[in-house]
Design a protein around this motif. Structure first.
Motif, mmCIF file in Angstrom:
data_model
loop_
_atom_site.group_PDB
_atom_site.id
_atom_site.type_symbol
_atom_site.label_atom_id
_atom_site.label_comp_id
_atom_site.label_asym_id
_atom_site.label_seq_id
_atom_site.Cartn_x
_atom_site.Cartn_y
_atom_site.Cartn_z
ATOM 1 N N VAL A 325 19.832 -6.474 10.892
ATOM 2 C CA VAL A 325 20.850 -7.012 9.995
ATOM 3 C C VAL A 325 20.522 -6.571 8.567
ATOM 4 N N ASN A 326 21.438 -5.854 7.936
ATOM 5 C CA ASN A 326 21.251 -5.429 6.549
ATOM 6 C C ASN A 326 21.648 -6.560 5.606
ATOM 7 N N THR A 327 20.722 -6.957 4.748
ATOM 8 C CA THR A 327 20.991 -8.040 3.798
ATOM 9 C C THR A 327 20.589 -7.616 2.392
ATOM 10 N N ASN A 328 21.187 -8.263 1.418
ATOM 11 C CA ASN A 328 20.932 -7.951 0.002
ATOM 12 C C ASN A 328 19.842 -8.867 -0.551
ATOM 13 N N ILE A 329 18.650 -8.752 -0.006
ATOM 14 C CA ILE A 329 17.574 -9.677 -0.396
ATOM 15 C C ILE A 329 16.359 -8.974 -0.986
ATOM 16 N N GLY A 330 16.420 -7.666 -1.183
ATOM 17 C CA GLY A 330 15.237 -6.940 -1.632
ATOM 18 C C GLY A 330 14.542 -6.293 -0.453
ATOM 19 N N PRO A 331 13.622 -5.384 -0.731
ATOM 20 C CA PRO A 331 13.013 -4.592 0.339
ATOM 21 C C PRO A 331 11.941 -5.348 1.113
ATOM 22 N N SER A 332 11.790 -4.963 2.378
ATOM 23 C CA SER A 332 10.679 -5.503 3.168
ATOM 24 C C SER A 332 9.478 -4.573 3.041
ATOM 25 N N ARG A 333 8.295 -5.142 3.305
ATOM 26 C CA ARG A 333 7.068 -4.352 3.301
ATOM 27 C C ARG A 333 6.153 -4.843 4.413
ATOM 28 N N ALA A 334 5.178 -4.026 4.712
ATOM 29 C CA ALA A 334 4.185 -4.460 5.691
ATOM 30 C C ALA A 334 3.553 -5.762 5.206
ATOM 31 N N TRP A 335 3.542 -6.750 6.062
ATOM 32 C CA TRP A 335 2.901 -8.034 5.753
ATOM 33 C C TRP A 335 1.828 -8.251 6.799
ATOM 34 N N ARG A 336 0.657 -8.539 6.388
ATOM 35 C CA ARG A 336 -0.532 -8.705 7.220
ATOM 36 C C ARG A 336 -0.199 -8.807 8.719
ATOM 37 N N ALA A 337 -0.554 -7.752 9.470
ATOM 38 C CA ALA A 337 -0.217 -7.621 10.893
ATOM 39 C C ALA A 337 1.287 -7.477 11.076
ATOM 40 N N PRO A 338 1.899 -6.410 10.524
ATOM 41 C CA PRO A 338 3.355 -6.262 10.559
ATOM 42 C C PRO A 338 3.936 -6.458 11.958
ATOM 43 N N ASN A 339 4.944 -7.324 12.029
ATOM 44 C CA ASN A 339 5.734 -7.629 13.229
ATOM 45 C C ASN A 339 5.009 -8.496 14.256
ATOM 46 N N HIS A 340 3.692 -8.598 14.184
ATOM 47 C CA HIS A 340 2.963 -9.321 15.227
ATOM 48 C C HIS A 340 3.096 -10.841 15.141
ATOM 49 N N PRO A 341 3.017 -11.477 13.965
ATOM 50 C CA PRO A 341 3.219 -12.938 13.952
ATOM 51 C C PRO A 341 4.580 -13.332 14.511
ATOM 52 N N GLN A 342 5.608 -12.546 14.174
ATOM 53 C CA GLN A 342 6.943 -12.852 14.680
ATOM 54 C C GLN A 342 7.000 -12.698 16.203
ATOM 55 N N ALA A 343 6.385 -11.622 16.702
ATOM 56 C CA ALA A 343 6.378 -11.387 18.144
ATOM 57 C C ALA A 343 5.608 -12.480 18.877
ATOM 58 N N ALA A 344 4.515 -12.940 18.269
ATOM 59 C CA ALA A 344 3.725 -14.003 18.899
ATOM 60 C C ALA A 344 4.542 -15.283 19.015
ATOM 61 N N ILE A 345 5.304 -15.608 17.975
ATOM 62 C CA ILE A 345 6.110 -16.830 18.016
ATOM 63 C C ILE A 345 7.134 -16.759 19.150
ATOM 64 N N LEU A 346 7.875 -15.652 19.237
ATOM 65 C CA LEU A 346 8.882 -15.559 20.288
ATOM 66 C C LEU A 346 8.264 -15.576 21.676
ATOM 67 N N THR A 347 7.148 -14.870 21.841
ATOM 68 C CA THR A 347 6.555 -14.762 23.175
ATOM 69 C C THR A 347 5.783 -16.014 23.569
ATOM 70 N N MET A 348 4.865 -16.447 22.713
ATOM 71 C CA MET A 348 3.990 -17.557 23.086
ATOM 72 C C MET A 348 4.748 -18.883 23.175
ATOM 73 N N CYS A 349 5.785 -19.039 22.356
ATOM 74 C CA CYS A 349 6.602 -20.254 22.464
ATOM 75 C C CYS A 349 7.424 -20.230 23.747
ATOM 76 N N ALA A 350 7.959 -19.051 24.097
ATOM 77 C CA ALA A 350 8.724 -18.942 25.338
ATOM 78 C C ALA A 350 7.831 -19.207 26.555
ATOM 79 N N LEU A 351 6.607 -18.698 26.537
ATOM 80 C CA LEU A 351 5.694 -18.927 27.657
ATOM 81 C C LEU A 351 5.252 -20.381 27.713
ATOM 82 N N ASP A 352 5.104 -20.998 26.550
ATOM 83 C CA ASP A 352 4.763 -22.423 26.513
ATOM 84 C C ASP A 352 5.888 -23.253 27.134
ATOM 85 N N ASP A 353 7.127 -22.858 26.850
ATOM 86 C CA ASP A 353 8.266 -23.568 27.453
ATOM 87 C C ASP A 353 8.302 -23.370 28.966
ATOM 88 N N LEU A 354 7.954 -22.158 29.416
ATOM 89 C CA LEU A 354 7.901 -21.919 30.851
ATOM 90 C C LEU A 354 6.810 -22.771 31.498
#
Length: 720
Positions: A325-354
Motif C-alpha cells: 500500500v503506497n502512503t504519504n507518510i515518509g520513507p521506510s528504512r531498515a529497522w532492527r531485523a527488517p521484516n522479522h518482528p512483523q513476521a514473528a507476530i503474524l506467525t507466532m500469534c497464529a500458531l498460538d491460536d492453533l
C-alpha cells in the motif's frame, strides 16, 4: 588443536574470549566525554535549517526566498526542490539556509514564501478497503495443495487477524552531520552514520548529481560515537548532501542536524504489516497448511515482504498473498531485523491460536513442528525453548487461555521463536606493533553502542597475549582501512575476523625477530600473559616490552581481512523468548512481569556486551509492543506525535525483570562468531501478544497493545 593458525583458540585456551569484560569506552561515555557529531563546533561554524512541506501530498506552485536572503546573519539560501516539484509527504525538504545563529536560521525560514496545490493523499493503511488503487498486489506464492489441506474433515483450522503498526527509529541522536569544505578543495564531514567507510563515496555521488565536482578520495567522514541508528543511518540522505553544498557555497563549516519533529517525520520508519491468517493442523498438533493474505506500507516505496510462515518455513501446503500500500507518510528504512518482528507476530500469534484450538501447550506445538525449521537450528530451538521455559517457570505459571483467578488482575505467559543471519561483513584492518610495546588497530568501522571497540580490543589482546588495555583501538574514520557498514548484525563477525587474522600475522612477524634471542625457531614461540616465551616454558621468555624493543626503530604492520583464510564465523542463529505479563481488566493496562530470552550467536567474544545487546533488544521490544506508534491524521495527512511527549517510549518502570541466557558450549561455539544485534529484538512483540491473550482469554490483534485496545477486545467477548 586448531586446524589453521587463524582459528579461534580451543575452549581451554581462550583466556579473554567469552569472559564478561567492561566496555573499553565505558568511562568516556558515562562521563560525557564521548564526542558525537552534534558536539563538533569548529570556529566560525554556521547553522543550517530546512524549510519543510506542511502537506502530505502537494505540488509547489511558487516560491520566494528574497526576504530570507536579505536577513542579517543569513550566509546562504539553497533551494532543494524547486517550483513544479511534487511532494509526497509532510516534512519533505524544500529550502535550506545557513546562518550565523540558530535563531537567525529560524527567522529566515519564516520569511520564505512557498505556495502549493494540495493533492489527494493516504496516510493510514490498516483498512485496506480505503486504499483504492494505492493497494498493489506485490507477491503471491503457492506450494503443495492448500485447498485440500483446509478441506480435510479431520483438520483443525484456526483463523485470525494480526498486525504491527508503523513506528519510527527514534534515535537518541537525530540524523545529520557537520561539513567543512576546506580551502584545498577537500571535504570533511562529521556524520551520524552506520557506514563510516562507505559514506564518502555516497556523498561524492550525491554532490556530483548536484553538479558539484569532487572526487571520493577527497572526502573524509568521521563518526567516533553515534546516538543510535537501528538501520536508519546508512546513507548521507538529502540533508547530508545539502550541508556539504552549503559549506562549499559559504566557505565555512556548516552543521545540519535534524530537529526532533523532522527526525520522527521523515528520517525513516519500520513498515507496517497486517494479515488474515489460517492455519490447519492435525489433532496431534502437526501443522498441515498455511494460508495468509497480508498487506503493509513503507510509504511511497516498497514495504518489504516479511517471511511467513516465520521460522517454520517448511510447513506444507502454503498459499501466501501480499499487497503493498503506497502512503504519504515518509520513507521506510531498515529497522532492527527488517521484516522479522512483523513476521514473528503474524506467525507466532497464529500458531498460538492453533495451539489453543487444539488444547495444546504452545511450546509443545512449536517443538512438535520444529522439523519445519531450518535443519541447522532445530536442536538449538528445542534446547532454547526448554531453557526459556525453565527460566520463566512456564509449568508453574502457564495455563489455558483466560486467567480464572479472582479479581481484575490477570496473569499470562506467551512464547515466540526467531532467527537471523549474522555472517560477518567484509572488513580490512591494520595492526601495528611499535618498538615501545604499544599496539594500534585501525579500521574504518563504527561502534553503534554494541561494543565494537571492545570486541576488537579483546580479539587482538587475546591473540597477542596482552591485557585489553594494552591495545589502542582506532575506528570511526574513513581514512582508516575500509570496513563494512553496521547492518544485518554483521559487524562483530567482520571486525573480529579481520583483526584476528591481522593480529596473528603481526605476532608472527614479532616472533621472527625475537626467536634468535631465545635460541629457537619462531614456530616454537607463544605470546601469553604479557610475555613472549618458548611454548610451555616460561623460563625462556622476554617481557612484551623487551621483545618489542628488539624491533629497534622498526614498526611491525600487518593487514587483516575478512573473509580470509580459515572459517572464523558463520550465518544463522536462533532464539526463544517468553513474556510474563499481568493485565488489569479494569484499566486495560499491561504490565511486564518478566521477559526471558535464550539466544545463540556462535562463539561469544565478550559475554557482557553480548548479554547487553539482548537486554537492549528486550527493552526495545517492550517499547514497540506496548507504546510506539507513528500516529497519522486522516484529515490533514500529518504526523500527530512528532515529539518525545506523545511518541511514547517505555520508561524504566515499564520494562519488568529481564532474564538473559546465552547458549554456549559444544554445538554452539564451534560455529565461530555470528552477529547478535538484531535477532533478540524479533520475538518480544509476538511473545507479549501471546501472553496478553493467555491472560485475558481474547486476542488483541495489533500492536501496540494499548489500554484502549485491551478494553475493546474484552468488550467484544473477553473476560468480564
Amino acid at each position: 588443536m586448531p586446524k589453521c593458525k587463524y582459528d579461534w583458540p580451543e575452549a581451554g585456551d581462550r583466556g579473554l574470549i567469552g569472559e564478561s569484560i567492561d566496555r573499553v569506552d565505558g568511562a568516556v561515555k558515562s562521563s560525557g566525554r564521548a564526542r558525537y557529531s552534534y558536539d563538533v563546533h569548529p570556529s566560525g561554524m554556521l547553522y543550517a535549517r530546512m524549510l519543510t512541506c506542511p502537506y502530505a501530498h502537494a505540488k509547489i506552485t511558487s516560491m520566494d526566498t528574497s526576504a530570507a536572503e536579505k536577513l542579517p546573519g543569513v550566509k546562504a539560501v539553497l533551494v532543494i526542490q524547486p517550483v513544479g516539484s511534487e511532494i509526497q509527504w509532510a516534512g519533505d525538504e524544500i529550502v535550506a539556509v545557513a546562518t550565523t545563529s540558530e535563531a537567525a536560521a529560524d527567522d529566515a525560514l519564516r520569511l520564505i514564501k512557498v505556495e502549493y496545490d494540495q493533492l489527494p493523499f493516504l496516510v493510514n493503511e490498516e483498512d485496506l478497503s480505503k486504499a483504492g488503487d494505492r493497494a498493489k498486489p506485490s507477491a503471491e506464492q503457492k506450494s503443495g495443495d492448500p485447498d485440500t489441506a483446509f478441506k480435510d474433515p479431520d483438520a483443525v483450522i484456526s483463523e485470525g487477524y494480526y498486525g504491527a503498526q508503523v513506528i519510527t527509529h527514534c534515535c537518541l541522536e537525530t540524523h545529520g552531520s557537520m561539513a567543512d569544505w576546506r580551502p584545498d578543495g577537500k571535504l570533511k564531514t562529521w556524520s551520524s552514520t552506520q557506514s563510516v567507510s562507505d559514506l564518502p563515496g555516497q556523498i561524492g555521488e550525491g554532490l556530483r548529481l548536484q553538479k558539484v565536482d569532487i572526487q571520493n578520495s577527497d572526502i573524509e567522514t568521521v563518526c567516533q560515537y553515534i546516538g543510535g541508528g537501528f538501520g536508519s543511518k546508512f546513507s548521507p540522505d538529502r540533508w547530508g548532501i545539502v550541508v556539504a553544498q552549503l559549506s562549499k557555497q559559504t566557505g565555512k563549516p556548516v552543521r545540519l542536524m535534524l530537529e526532533r519533529d523532522q527526525d520522527l517525520e521523515v528520517a525513516g520508519a519500520r513498515p507496517s504489516y497486517y494479515g488474515k491468517v489460517r492455519v490447519a493442523g492435525k489433532k496431534d498438533g502437526t501443522i498441515t497448511g498455511w494460508d495468509s493474505d497480508t498487506w503493509g506500507t513503507g510509504g511511497m516505496g516498497p514495504s518489504g515482504n516479511p517471511p511467513v510462515p516465520y521460522v517454520l518455513e517448511g510447513i506444507p501446503n502454503q498459499l501466501k498473498k501480499h499487497t503493498r500500500v503506497n502512503t504519504n507518510i515518509g520513507p521506510s528504512r531498515a529497522w532492527r531485523a527488517p521484516n522479522h518482528p512483523q513476521a514473528a507476530i503474524l506467525t507466532m500469534c497464529a500458531l498460538d491460536d492453533l495451539a489453543d484450538k487444539l488444547g495444546m501447550d504452545p511450546i509443545e506445538l512449536l517443538k512438535k513442528n520444529i522439523d519445519f525449521a531450518p535443519e541447522i537450528l532445530r536442536q538449538a530451538y528445542v534446547e532454547e525453548l526448554d531453557k526459556a521455559a525453565e527460566l520463566a517457570e512456564w509449568k508453574k505459571y502457564w495455563h489455558p487461555r483466560g486467567d480464572k483467578t479472582p479479581g481484575h488482575l490477570k496473569r499470562g505467559l506467551g512464547v515466540s521463536i526467531h532467527t537471523w543471519g549474522g555472517r560477518g561483513h567484509a572488513s580490512t584492518c591494520l595492526i601495528a606493533i611499535h618498538p615501545d610495546g604499544s599496539v594500534d588497530v585501525k579500521l574504518g568501522s563504527q561502534d553503534l553502542g554494541t561494543g565494537t571497540r571492545t570486541v576488537i580490543a579483546i580479539t587482538v589482546a587475546q591473540t597477542l597475549g596482552l591485557p585489553v588495555d594494552g591495545v589502542n583501538v582506532m575506528i570511526g574514520d574513513s581514512a582508516y582501512p575500509k570496513s563494512g557498514a553496521s547492518g544485518g548484525s554483521t559487524t562483530v563477525g567482520g571486525v573480529s575476523g579481520s583483526t584476528r587474522r591481522g593480529a596473528i600475522d603481526a605476532r608472527d612477524q614479532l616472533f621472527a625477530v625475537v626467536a634468535p634471542a631465545l635460541g629457537v625457531e619462531p614456530t616454537q614461540l607463544e605470546s601469553v600473559n604479557g610475555r613472549i616465551q618458548v611454548t610451555g616454558d616460561p623460563s625462556k621468555s622476554l617481557s612484551w616490552k623487551q621483545a618489542c624493543a628488539k624491533l629497534g626503530v622498526k614498526t611491525i604492520e600487518a593487514q587483516g581481512k575478512n573473509p580470509g583464510q580459515c572459517k572464523l564465523g558463520d550465518s544463522g542463529v536462533g532464539g526463544a523468548q517468553i513474556a510474563d505479563v499481568t493485565v488489569d481488566t479494569e484499566t486495560g493496562l499491561v504490565k511486564i512481569n518478566r521477559m526471558v530470552a535464550a539466544q545463540d550467536c556462535g562463539l561469544i567474544i565478550d559475554m557482557k556486551t553480548a548479554e547487553s545487546q539482548v537486554y537492549g533488544a528486550l527493552t526495545m521490544g517492550v517499547t514497540y509492543s506496548l507504546f510506539e506508534e507513528k500516529v497519522m491524521d486522516d484529515q490533514t495527512g500529518i504526523m500527530l506525535n512528532p515529539n518525545m511527549e506523545f511518541y511514547k517510549l517505555a520508561g524504566i518502570g515499564d520494562i519488568g525483570e529481564l532474564v538473559v541466557h546465552m547458549m554456549t558450549g559444544p554445538g554452539y561455539d564451534e560455529r565461530g562468531v555470528i552477529g547478535l544485534g538484531e535477532p533478540p529484538v524479533i520475538s518480544p512483540g509476538a511473545a507479549i501478544c501471546n501472553a496478553v491473550t493467555n491472560a485475558i482469554g481474547v486476542r488483541v490483534p495489533t500492536i501496540p497493545i494499548t489500554p484502549e485496545k485491551v478494553l475493546a477486545a474484552l468488550a467484544k467477548g473477553g473476560m468480564a
